[in-house]
Write a protein that holds these residues in place. Structure first.
Motif, short mmCIF file in Angstrom:
data_model
loop_
_atom_site.label_atom_id
_atom_site.label_comp_id
_atom_site.label_asym_id
_atom_site.label_seq_id
_atom_site.Cartn_x
_atom_site.Cartn_y
_atom_site.Cartn_z
N LEU A 7 2.30 -13.64 9.17
CA LEU A 7 2.02 -14.06 10.54
C LEU A 7 1.07 -13.12 11.27
CD1 LEU A 7 2.68 -16.01 12.90
CD2 LEU A 7 4.59 -14.48 13.48
N ASN A 8 1.31 -11.81 11.14
CA ASN A 8 0.60 -10.85 11.97
C ASN A 8 -0.48 -10.04 11.25
OD1 ASN A 8 2.20 -11.34 14.38
ND2 ASN A 8 3.88 -10.33 13.29
N HIS A 9 -0.47 -10.07 9.93
CA HIS A 9 -1.46 -9.32 9.15
C HIS A 9 -1.96 -10.21 8.01
CE1 HIS A 9 0.00 -5.74 11.29
NE2 HIS A 9 1.22 -6.17 11.01
N HIS A 10 -2.36 -11.42 8.37
CA HIS A 10 -2.62 -12.44 7.36
C HIS A 10 -3.74 -12.04 6.40
CE1 HIS A 10 -2.85 -16.40 5.55
NE2 HIS A 10 -4.15 -16.40 5.76
N PRO A 50 6.62 -3.96 6.68
CA PRO A 50 6.93 -5.25 7.32
C PRO A 50 7.40 -6.28 6.30
CG PRO A 50 4.81 -4.39 8.07
CD PRO A 50 5.23 -3.55 6.90
N TRP A 101 -2.44 -9.44 4.00
CA TRP A 101 -1.44 -10.03 3.12
C TRP A 101 -2.08 -10.93 2.07
CZ3 TRP A 101 2.89 -9.16 1.08
CH2 TRP A 101 3.77 -10.17 0.64
N ASP A 150 6.45 -11.37 8.40
CA ASP A 150 5.69 -10.63 9.41
C ASP A 150 4.25 -10.42 8.94
OD1 ASP A 150 4.77 -9.01 11.44
OD2 ASP A 150 6.14 -7.37 11.05
#
Length: 248
Positions: free
Chosen positions: A237-240, A230, A243, A234
């Motif tokens: 936003l979606n796997h904070h 990703p 990340w 991404d």
């Protein structure tokens, strides 16, 4: 309890476990006092996978709950020549685990078209050099796994890296000397008939937070699988949580 089969990379092993992927990834990274926390990477395999090479009877005889009812975390089925003996159709998802045990699942996707003049590949298994090549990921996979090649390997797992700015004084993955080797390899490859040259014979990948161009590839002469990484946006936003952990 449900049982799972995993192919781990670095080291290359076939492991049975009663832990689902996220719990297994956390266990690999930080789940034992004997282990030094580190990034890990592994594949989940089809639970219906059968083999004449591996002793999968261990799933029934050894992958059983402990006396106190807790799930069996790991049963090592094989630690040698694992990757080459697992068919591509048995491979499901790819998982990246950070040093503190956060797990990101990557599903299979369609390999993108890549028309760059040169590519930088970090081979991850069963050998681990950093290579520069004029071949696309699919072509590179075929090149290194074809039996006609004197230095071929049966199957390869690698990631496509972002080519650094060759006109700037910089580092690659934080290492200045590797950046200079990349520049030297680029000049050599540009002036020769060779399609591929080694930049670093044993390159250690550190972290999943930077340097990956599009994702991970695994293949052999029968085909190739692609696991797209990703984008940073991404992931943010979606796997904070993953990340943030990857950037520690």
């Amino acid at each position: 309890m449900e049982k799972y089969l995993y192919l781990t990379i670095m080291p290359e092993t076939l492991v049975a476990s009663m832990l689902p992927p996220e719990e297994f990834g956390t266990y690999l990274a930080i789940g034992s006092q004997r282990k030094i926390p580190r990034e890990t990477i592994f594949f989940s395999l089809d639970p219906a996978f059968t083999s004449n090479y591996f002793d999968l009877s261990l799933l029934e005889t050894s992958c059983v709950p402990h006396e106190d009812g807790n799930p069996k975390r790991s049963v090592y089925i094989s630690i040698y020549r694992v990757l080459e003996n697992i068919p591509l159709n048995a491979i499901k998802s790819l998982y990246l685990t950070t040093r503190d045990g956060r797990v990101l699942e990557l599903s299979q996707g369609t390999p993108p078209e890549d028309h760059a003049e040169f590519h930088l590949y970090a081979e991850l298994c069963p050998v681990c050099p950093l290579a520069m090549s004029a071949l696309s990921p699919t072509e590179f996979c075929k090149f290194v796994t074809t039996p006609d090649h004197p230095l071929h390997i049966p199957k390869i797992f690698f990631m496509n890296m972002t080519m650094p700015d060759l006109n700037a004084d910089d580092t690659f993955m934080g290492v200045t000397s590797i950046h200079s080797h990349i520049i030297e390899t680029f000049k050599s490859l540009s002036s020769s008939r060779k399609k591929t040259k080694i930049v670093d014979r044993r390159h250690e990948v550190k972290g999943w937070n930077h340097g990956i161009k599009d994702g991970f590839y695994i293949g052999d002469p029968t085909g190739i699988l692609f696991f797209p990484m990703p984008s940073a946006a991404d992931l943010e936003l979606n796997h904070h949580k993953w990340w943030r952990s990857a950037n520690l």
